[in-house]
Design a protein around this motif. Structure first.
Motif, PDB file in Angstrom:
ATOM      1  N   ALA A 246      47.042 -32.097 -50.573  1.00  0.00           N
ATOM      2  CA  ALA A 246      45.466 -31.100 -50.918  1.00  0.00           C
ATOM      3  C   ALA A 246      45.417 -31.030 -49.328  1.00  0.00           C
ATOM      4  O   ALA A 246      44.609 -29.837 -49.624  1.00  0.00           O
TER       5      ALA A 246
ATOM      6  N   MET B  77      34.312 -16.831 -44.294  1.00  0.00           N
ATOM      7  CA  MET B  77      34.681 -18.063 -43.837  1.00  0.00           C
ATOM      8  C   MET B  77      33.106 -18.055 -42.586  1.00  0.00           C
ATOM      9  O   MET B  77      32.604 -19.017 -42.433  1.00  0.00           O
TER      10      MET B  77
ATOM     11  N   GLY C 248      36.882 -28.591 -36.408  1.00  0.00           N
ATOM     12  CA  GLY C 248      35.820 -30.057 -35.914  1.00  0.00           C
ATOM     13  C   GLY C 248      35.957 -30.221 -34.848  1.00  0.00           C
ATOM     14  O   GLY C 248      35.141 -30.626 -34.175  1.00  0.00           O
TER      15      GLY C 248
ATOM     16  N   LEU D  46      39.806 -18.052 -49.471  1.00  0.00           N
ATOM     17  CA  LEU D  46      39.426 -17.659 -47.545  1.00  0.00           C
ATOM     18  C   LEU D  46      38.384 -16.887 -47.196  1.00  0.00           C
ATOM     19  O   LEU D  46      39.017 -16.383 -45.957  1.00  0.00           O
TER      20      LEU D  46
ATOM     21  N   ALA E 169      30.351 -28.303 -40.340  1.00  0.00           N
ATOM     22  CA  ALA E 169      30.409 -27.907 -40.479  1.00  0.00           C
ATOM     23  C   ALA E 169      31.747 -27.596 -40.834  1.00  0.00           C
ATOM     24  O   ALA E 169      32.020 -27.565 -42.311  1.00  0.00           O
ATOM     25  N   PHE E 170      32.769 -27.599 -39.965  1.00  0.00           N
ATOM     26  CA  PHE E 170      34.412 -27.506 -40.003  1.00  0.00           C
ATOM     27  C   PHE E 170      34.415 -28.996 -40.670  1.00  0.00           C
ATOM     28  O   PHE E 170      34.926 -28.908 -41.856  1.00  0.00           O
ATOM     29  N   ILE E 171      34.480 -30.026 -40.155  1.00  0.00           N
ATOM     30  CA  ILE E 171      34.724 -30.985 -40.939  1.00  0.00           C
ATOM     31  C   ILE E 171      34.448 -31.373 -42.405  1.00  0.00           C
ATOM     32  O   ILE E 171      35.542 -31.504 -43.296  1.00  0.00           O
TER      33      ILE E 171
ATOM     34  N   ALA F   7      34.783 -28.477 -31.536  1.00  0.00           N
ATOM     35  CA  ALA F   7      33.942 -27.675 -31.728  1.00  0.00           C
ATOM     36  C   ALA F   7      32.941 -29.217 -31.016  1.00  0.00           C
ATOM     37  O   ALA F   7      32.235 -29.014 -30.042  1.00  0.00           O
TER      38      ALA F   7
ATOM     39  N   LEU G  24      40.707 -26.461 -40.615  1.00  0.00           N
ATOM     40  CA  LEU G  24      39.130 -26.881 -40.610  1.00  0.00           C
ATOM     41  C   LEU G  24      38.953 -28.094 -39.752  1.00  0.00           C
ATOM     42  O   LEU G  24      37.721 -28.415 -38.632  1.00  0.00           O
TER      43      LEU G  24
ATOM     44  N   MET H 251      36.481 -28.361 -49.017  1.00  0.00           N
ATOM     45  CA  MET H 251      38.547 -27.888 -49.679  1.00  0.00           C
ATOM     46  C   MET H 251      39.666 -28.640 -50.587  1.00  0.00           C
ATOM     47  O   MET H 251      40.278 -28.676 -51.239  1.00  0.00           O
ATOM     48  N   VAL H 252      39.763 -30.099 -49.376  1.00  0.00           N
ATOM     49  CA  VAL H 252      40.589 -30.870 -50.087  1.00  0.00           C
ATOM     50  C   VAL H 252      41.017 -31.531 -51.641  1.00  0.00           C
ATOM     51  O   VAL H 252      41.501 -31.801 -52.604  1.00  0.00           O
TER      52      VAL H 252
ATOM     53  N   LEU I 286      33.252 -28.729 -44.298  1.00  0.00           N
ATOM     54  CA  LEU I 286      34.272 -27.705 -45.542  1.00  0.00           C
ATOM     55  C   LEU I 286      35.899 -28.595 -45.227  1.00  0.00           C
ATOM     56  O   LEU I 286      36.361 -28.301 -46.372  1.00  0.00           O
ATOM     57  N   SER I 287      36.493 -28.398 -44.858  1.00  0.00           N
ATOM     58  CA  SER I 287      37.759 -29.531 -44.348  1.00  0.00           C
ATOM     59  C   SER I 287      37.641 -30.427 -45.483  1.00  0.00           C
ATOM     60  O   SER I 287      39.278 -30.410 -46.380  1.00  0.00           O
ATOM     61  N   TYR I 288      36.782 -31.441 -45.884  1.00  0.00           N
ATOM     62  CA  TYR I 288      37.069 -32.085 -46.867  1.00  0.00           C
ATOM     63  C   TYR I 288      36.184 -31.475 -48.372  1.00  0.00           C
ATOM     64  O   TYR I 288      37.313 -32.676 -49.031  1.00  0.00           O
TER      65      TYR I 288
ATOM     66  N   LEU J 124      29.823 -21.031 -42.473  1.00  0.00           N
ATOM     67  CA  LEU J 124      29.815 -21.884 -41.716  1.00  0.00           C
ATOM     68  C   LEU J 124      28.708 -21.974 -41.172  1.00  0.00           C
ATOM     69  O   LEU J 124      27.961 -22.851 -40.320  1.00  0.00           O
TER      70      LEU J 124
ATOM     71  N   PRO K 254      30.173 -29.456 -35.136  1.00  0.00           N
ATOM     72  CA  PRO K 254      31.407 -29.812 -35.502  1.00  0.00           C
ATOM     73  C   PRO K 254      31.287 -30.225 -37.629  1.00  0.00           C
ATOM     74  O   PRO K 254      33.053 -30.178 -38.323  1.00  0.00           O
TER      75      PRO K 254
END
Lengths: 188, 190, 197
Positions: B165, C24, B177, C21, C178-180, B180, B173, C186-187, C182-184, C28, C176
């Motif tokens: 997953a 984006m 992060g 996707l 925002a990325f993190i 960033a 991403l 998405m998982v 969204l990443s989780y 974010l 940072p």
């Protein structure tokens, strides 16, 4: 539809025309509400820092340090009750900080309010009233007796925000700039 | 000094991808290889530099005098779209070699929000012509830097053993992060 | 495809954020709080529905070769109208979302739907498609905004949880995070949909 040159030019021209007309129409329609909203925001910022007043005049603009400080005179029954000063400091951690400072007619600071800033969330953004009580220490103080400088620097009476001395200094710098500009008005 | 501040601020402190979130699509889409990232970066730099000049002239010599600044969005996007097309045609004729290198990226740039974003920002920040160009070019360099760094990381990530997953975009991403976070270290520099 | 399916496919199967996707940058950039994310989603949905309707109405009048420029003009017009309305009636939100409002023009979702759906279907179906994708996008943005707001500032839709205040992890409100986040998310989305697929 066929893609002949005339067709293409005509259709694009027509679409652009209709679109421009639509935007122009809506622009006229929303012009008044937009102006009203801007003014309401200005008035709201002023009334946040000053005690009750009846009306504010057109601001006096002063060019200092490469930017503009705006001074609004607030009156009540023809008498000046205070000044709201839109001031700035370029020394913020994340760039320019803009704040509104209210002075009573005798020079006492009645309140401050942050208009815009780009300080670090959680640290420097504590200059905002909603985030910490830092800015409240200015209320009711007269810069004549309350020295506008950060205590830690030995420069004045202001307690800086923990871990955000630069933002605190910038805030003090902005208040001081407002005071310097509004001072001549007090002496009349 | 003023220009130096703009350069440092737009490359590192306010990096367009990692701090302002503009141009994320090519950042996630194109950045699989360092080489393609460099190509994309060069194409964006080229287009941004030209578009900043054109947009500046458009804003201050057409829209503002005619009192139609509210048409900004529509005017900017059309000019940028036309400009990209023009750059593509001219490049094809004048320098086939450069076209070969940048060509495939050019059509993608029209919908790269970084280009329109920079156009709107330079008007918002009230830069003069030279400042606008400096701002646009250094922002584009910041974009390229983020893209290349990220591509380098991703080339290695492909070999990593990950839960199913997590594969693909999620881990990309997550890496972004962390990158960033590293870039946050630059804040307060100017 | 049934009308209901056209409407609901944007929720999960063609969810613009988690599956396709797309879009984006605003996803974010504007999701520092649940309310901000939701406002951005609704603003995008407004443009998406109207652009789908307008484009499907005029699809037969546009010569094929100038299709894309014509679409862009229509979308840019709708975005400008939105800007004017927002500045007039919700100035605070307009200011918070800032540059991301005019940037709706280059949101791939909108041009994508125009090209893939509205230029081939009736206005009614296109409106449904726009609404469905719009709801999916708004939902994703609100969810991400809520997650970041809760983790970052221990509040939800502006409501502060006093007891949790000391545990707010600031990083989630910053870039940072925002990325993190969204990443989780998405998982989790991948995990949840893996069974359905």
């Amino acid at each position: 539809m066929k893609s002949s040159l005339i067709n293409m030019v005509m259709v694009l021209f027509l679409i652009t025309l209709v679109c421009a007309a639509a935007i122009g129409g809506v622009y006229e329609l929303t012009k008044e509400p937009i102006d009203a909203a801007k003014q309401a925001k200005q008035i709201a910022a002023i009334s946040e820092v000053l005690p009750s007043f009846e009306k504010v005049g057109i601001p006096q603009e002063k060019s200092v340090d490469g930017d503009v400080v705006k001074i609004y005179e607030a009156t009540s029954g023809g008498k000046v009750v205070g000044y709201a000063v839109e001031t700035f400091s370029k020394n913020g951690f994340g760039g320019t900080i803009r704040i509104m400072v209210g002075f009573k007619a005798d020079g006492t600071i009645s309140g401050t309010s942050v208009i815009s800033h780009s300080e670090t969330p959680g640290l420097g953004d504590k200059i905002d009233k909603s985030k910490s009580d830092f800015s409240k220490q200015f209320e009711g103080q007269n810069p004549e007796t309350f020295k506008l400088g950060v205590k830690k620097d030995g420069a004045g009476d202001v307690d800086a925000i923990t871990a955000a001395t630069i933002s605190s200094r910038a805030f003090v710098d902005a208040v001081n700039r407002a005071y310097q500009q509004v001072k001549p008005y007090m002496e009349d | 000094m003023e220009y130096f501040v703009i350069i440092i601020a737009s490359i590192f402190v306010n990096n367009i991808v990692l701090a302002q979130f503009l141009g994320i699509c090519p950042f996630l889409g194109v950045s699989n290889k360092v080489e393609t990232s460099l190509g994309m970066g060069a194409a964006v730099t080229f287009v941004m530099a030209i578009s900043s000049i054109v947009v500046y002239l458009l804003q201050y010599y057409v829209l503002v005098p005619l009192n139609i600044a509210f048409l900004q969005t529509i005017a900017f996007i059309l000019v940028i779209a036309a400009l990209v097309q023009m750059v593509e045609i001219i490049l094809k004729k004048v320098s086939p070699a450069l076209y070969q290198a940048l060509g495939i990226f050019l059509p993608l740039i029209t919908t790269n929000c970084a280009v329109l974003g920079v156009a709107i920002l330079l008007v918002q920040k009230e830069y003069n012509l030279l400042e606008s160009v400096v701002f646009a070019v250094s922002t584009a360099i910041g974009f390229t830097l983020a893209l290349v760094l990220f591509a380098g990381l991703r080339e290695r990530l492909e070999l990593a053993d990950l839960p199913k997953a997590m594969k693909g975009t999620p881990v990309a991403l997550l890496t972004a992060g962390i990158l960033a976070m590293a870039f946050m270290g630059f804040s307060g520099l100017v | 495809m049934s009308n209901l399916k056209i409407f609901t496919k944007g929720f999960v199967k063609e969810n613009p954020t988690f599956s396709l996707l797309l879009g984006m940058c605003p996803t974010l950039g504007t999701t520092t709080s649940a309310v901000n994310g939701m406002s951005m989603g609704l603003a995008t949905m407004f443009v998406l529905i109207l652009s789908n309707i307008v484009i499907s109405l005029i699809k037969n009048l546009i010569p094929d070769k100038v299709r894309i420029p014509a679409f862009i003009v229509v979308i840019a017009t709708l975005v400008t109208l939105l800007q004017l309305f927002m500045e007039a009636y919700v100035p605070a939100i307009y200011e918070t979302l800032g540059v991301f409002i005019p940037l709706i023009v280059v949101n791939c979702i909108i041009l994508g739907r125009a090209e893939a759906f509205a230029s081939k279907n009736t206005p009614f179906k296109s409106a449904l498609d726009g609404a469905g994708i719009g709801v999916g996008f708004t939902f994703s943005l609100t969810l991400l905004g809520a997650a970041r707001e809760f983790l970052g500032s221990a509040s939800l839709f502006g409501h502060k949880f006093e007891a949790l205040q000391p545990y707010g992890m600031l990083i989630f409100v910053l870039a940072p995070g925002a990325f993190i986040a969204l990443s989780y998310l998405m998982v989790l989305f991948n995990k949840a949909t893996a069974k359905i697929k």
